[in-house]
Design a protein around this motif. Structure first.
Motif, PDB file in Angstrom:
ATOM      1  N   GLY A 194      16.936  39.391 -44.940  1.00 53.67           N
ATOM      2  CA  GLY A 194      16.243  38.818 -43.792  1.00 53.67           C
ATOM      3  C   GLY A 194      16.992  38.864 -42.486  1.00 53.67           C
ATOM      4  N   GLY A 253      12.804  41.086 -47.555  1.00 52.01           N
ATOM      5  CA  GLY A 253      14.144  40.704 -47.154  1.00 52.01           C
ATOM      6  C   GLY A 253      15.157  41.814 -47.321  1.00 52.01           C
ATOM      7  N   ARG A 293      14.329  34.356 -42.368  1.00 54.32           N
ATOM      8  CA  ARG A 293      15.097  35.183 -41.433  1.00 54.32           C
ATOM      9  C   ARG A 293      16.519  34.636 -41.320  1.00 54.32           C
ATOM     10  NH1 ARG A 293      12.376  39.774 -41.268  1.00 54.32           N
ATOM     11  NH2 ARG A 293      10.479  39.779 -39.995  1.00 54.32           N
ATOM     12  N   TYR A 318       8.732  35.810 -47.964  1.00 60.51           N
ATOM     13  CA  TYR A 318       9.518  36.912 -47.412  1.00 60.51           C
ATOM     14  C   TYR A 318       8.716  37.700 -46.374  1.00 60.51           C
ATOM     15  CZ  TYR A 318      11.630  36.115 -52.043  1.00 60.51           C
ATOM     16  OH  TYR A 318      12.172  35.555 -53.164  1.00 60.51           O
ATOM     17  N   ASP A 319       9.434  38.595 -45.689  1.00 65.70           N
ATOM     18  CA  ASP A 319       8.781  39.547 -44.796  1.00 65.70           C
ATOM     19  C   ASP A 319       8.236  40.722 -45.621  1.00 65.70           C
ATOM     20  OD1 ASP A 319      10.921  41.196 -45.438  1.00 65.70           O
ATOM     21  OD2 ASP A 319      11.809  41.163 -43.442  1.00 65.70           O
TER      22      ASP A 319
END
Length: 285
Positions: A208, A141, A175, A136-137
């Motif tokens: 995302g 997300g 994403r 994940y970011d």
């Protein structure tokens, strides 16, 4: 040591079902093409809300056992044979949604020491030697504490592994381009009265979602849509999939599109194209 395939992909997720929602088509595609796909799941999702009324008596360890069975079924549907729990079964508990009392449980993943948790992941990296890592970011997300922690642990493990001489060539974050999500919801609104869900989710409810320019890599998994759908159906406590339609809902009963083309942002490593169409692009594998 068993000889592994030339291409090796590692994915780090917070709970069972996250992998199928975010990366199910990608995982099925690479597994079918002969890559070694490894999934690390950080908790068993003991805090998840249950959709089927017949299973709502489950909680705690009982729900964890059920979700572990569901995860095994999803991996069978995707053709993935290497799926592991971070630190072993029961090491970390589900932390619940942000701001809930579950966040304070000393055994929950949110409270885990990042370096300690990353150490367990480094062991996997040394074993599998992946060239590509997906996670994940920094916001996970959509802000779930376990997703945020999974990001921290995955990124820290990549650093520690590199320091020990096991460099991961490419690191990606999950994403979805905003225009793709908007188009998906436009199609959803046209059929929603016919679906077994209450209303449509919002575009920003999709984990995302980013402006299109952030997306570097597009994986066409349309040939593996049936596998992704089957994997989502395997997570029956958490996911309801519309019959014969590319839509699903979580426990909030809000419909969202089921995407079989999946999207990523390359955050470490050299891009192989613009956009890339292969997570291993540029690696000569």
């Amino acid at each position: 040591m068993t000889e592994l395939p030339a291409r090796r992909l590692l994915l780090v997720h917070a709970h069972p079902d996250d992998e199928s929602i975010n990366n199910g088509a990608t995982m099925a595609k690479y597994a079918a093409e002969g890559a070694h796909v490894t999934l690390i799941t950080c908790t068993l999702g003991e805090g998840g809300e249950i959709i089927p009324p017949a299973l709502r008596q489950l909680s705690g360890a009982g729900l964890a056992e059920e979700r572990e069975r569901e995860l095994a079924g999803a991996m069978k549907a995707l053709g993935v044979t290497d799926h592991r729990l971070l630190g072993g079964p029961g090491r970390y508990r589900d932390s619940g949604m942000m701001g809930t009392s579950d966040n304070d449980d000393p055994g929950c993943f949110w409270r885990a020491d990042v370096d300690e948790a990353a150490g367990y992941l480094v062991e996997v990296i040394r074993d599998v030697r992946p060239q590509v890592l997906v996670t994940y970011d920094p916001d996970g997300g959509y802000g779930h504490p376990d997703h945020i922690q999974a990001h921290r642990v995955a990124m820290r493990a990549a650093e520690l592994a590199a320091d020990a001489g096991q460099l991961i060539a490419k690191v990606y974050w999950n994403r979805v381009p905003r225009t793709v999500v908007e188009d998906g919801f436009a199609r959803l609104r046209g059929v929603l009265p016919e679906l077994p869900f209450g209303e449509s989710a919002a575009v920003d409810d999709v984990p995302g979602v980013v402006d299109d320019g952030r997306v570097t890599t597009v994986i066409d998994g349309s040939a593996y849509g049936a596998a992704k759908t089957a994997a989502l159906r395997a997570h029956a406590t958490q996911v309801e999939v519309a019959p014969d339609a590319p839509y699903f809902a979580l426990s909030n009963d809000l419909a969202q599109p089921l995407f079989t083309t999946e999207y990523y942002e390359l955050v470490q490593g050299v891009p192989g194209g613009a956009p890339e169409t292969d997570l291993f692009e540029g690696l000569g594998l």
